[in-house]
Design a protein around this motif. Structure first.
Motif, short mmCIF file in Angstrom:
data_model
loop_
_atom_site.label_atom_id
_atom_site.label_comp_id
_atom_site.label_asym_id
_atom_site.label_seq_id
_atom_site.Cartn_x
_atom_site.Cartn_y
_atom_site.Cartn_z
N THR A 150 30.73 -16.41 -6.25
CA THR A 150 30.86 -15.56 -7.44
C THR A 150 31.51 -14.23 -7.11
N ALA A 151 31.25 -13.69 -5.91
CA ALA A 151 31.92 -12.46 -5.50
C ALA A 151 33.42 -12.68 -5.34
N LEU A 152 33.81 -13.80 -4.79
CA LEU A 152 35.23 -14.13 -4.65
C LEU A 152 35.89 -14.27 -6.01
N TRP A 153 35.20 -14.89 -6.96
CA TRP A 153 35.75 -15.02 -8.31
C TRP A 153 35.90 -13.66 -8.98
N ASP A 154 35.08 -12.70 -8.58
CA ASP A 154 35.19 -11.34 -9.12
C ASP A 154 36.30 -10.53 -8.45
N GLY A 155 36.97 -11.13 -7.46
CA GLY A 155 38.06 -10.45 -6.79
C GLY A 155 37.66 -9.62 -5.59
N LYS A 156 36.42 -9.76 -5.13
CA LYS A 156 35.91 -8.95 -4.03
C LYS A 156 36.25 -9.58 -2.68
#
Length: 341
Positions: A150-156
């Motif tokens: 989910t962090a990767l999907w948020d662009g982090k």
């Protein structure tokens, strides 16, 4: 609350219910699933669940369809229906999965959701060589994995233990919704902390209310948790006709042996403890939710579950093509406004 939504389990195992139904031979091919889900979309269904096993849990010699290549194909083949792909975090690196799912989300125009399941079929995990983590440890791994995804999907940028921080580009325009299910304490805790929707295995209305109340009490931050329910449907003109069909299907199921279910289940898996002791057709609770009866009876029970908080009914049928069409003709219109499809 808006009206209920209806989904169908994709036949990735070949079928649900009796493996040897004379009018529903197992067929786990992609084209069979594609054609069924396209038909379901046209008939007014709102969602489909594509379960994940790489080895068939009823009989390791049986066919089972691979999930994520199927989801990608369905993303192209359909236009409106929500695609809920199941994912076992032990099977895929979170960076690889986040990238793959972001692409499928784009292909689908934002219709992708994920159903995170920690896994209970030990022969499958053993054959994959991923290591047989203890039941609670699998949930701990799932929480860490999902946080990364989910962090990767948020662009982090995310530290995954390598020399280089992980990130994905492009990120999905709409991050997939997260569905979580689980009868155990770790499963419910995971859902309360991370899920958009909690999937409930089919059970009577009173028990379903208890599960909803428990999960709602655990939510301490974020938007309210939503709920889905799995159920096997047998609907006919009269209650007597539906009960006769239920007895017929149950007799077919009772005549079968499925040694891998008992031999391969993690003994700490709560689902089979909670749902044990009752005859039923279908998986994940099957007919225990009581959606068996006349069209009026089934519609009334759906309304009661919906009033209790169930938003999405994820349904199983047998034979799937004919019974899916029957449900679409006799029951979906009862829950749609005239302006809706």
């Amino acid at each position: 609350m808006t009206g209920p939504r209806f989904g169908v389990w994709a036949p990735v195992y070949g079928n649900h219910g009796a493996r040897h139904h004379p009018r529903d031979a197992p067929d786990a091919s992609y084209r069979r699933t594609r054609d069924l889900i396209v038909a379901a979309e046209r008939a007014g269904f709102d969602a489909t669940l594509i379960a994940q096993h790489v080895i068939h849990p009823s009989d390791v010699e049986d066919d089972v369809l691979e999930t994520w290549s199927t989801v990608a194909g369905l993303a192209e083949a359909t236009e409106r229906i929500e695609l809920i792909g199941a994912i076992k975090p032990l099977l895929l690196n979170p960076l690889v999965f986040a990238k793959m799912a972001a692409n499928i989300a784009d292909i689908s125009g934002g219709r992708l959701s994920i159903n995170v399941v920690s896994g209970w079929f030990l022969p499958e995990l053993d054959a994959l060589g991923v290591g047989l983590l203890d039941h609670d440890d699998r949930y701990a791994h799932t929480r860490e994995w999902l946080d990364v995804v989910t962090a990767l999907w948020d662009g982090k940028q995310v530290d995954t233990g390598g020399r280089q921080a992980a990130l994905i580009r492009p990120i999905p325009r709409r991050a997939p919704a997260v569905y979580v299910g689980g009868e155990s304490e770790p499963g419910r805790a995971l859902a309360a902390a991370t899920a958009d929707v909690f999937f409930i295995n089919g059970r009577p209305l009173r028990d379903t209310r208890d599960v909803i109340a428990d999960l709602r009490s655990r939510r301490t931050a974020g938007p309210p948790l939503r709920f889905g329910l799995s159920a096997f449907v047998i609907a006919r003109d009269t209650d007597a006709e539906a009960q006769a069909e239920a007895r017929y299907l149950q007799a077919l199921v009772d005549a079968e042996t499925r040694p891998e279910i008992s031999g391969g289940t993690d003994p700490k898996t709560q689902m089979y403890r909670v749902l044990a002791g009752a005859s039923r057709v279908g998986s994940n609770g099957g007919t225990l939710a009581g959606l068996v009866g006349s069209y009026d009876t089934v519609a009334e029970r759906i309304s009661e579950f919906h009033a209790a908080g169930i938003e999405l009914f994820m349904l199983q049928f047998q034979p799937i093509d004919a019974e899916l069409a029957r449900f679409a003709e006799h029951l979906i219109p009862r829950f749609r406004r005239p302006s809706e499809d």
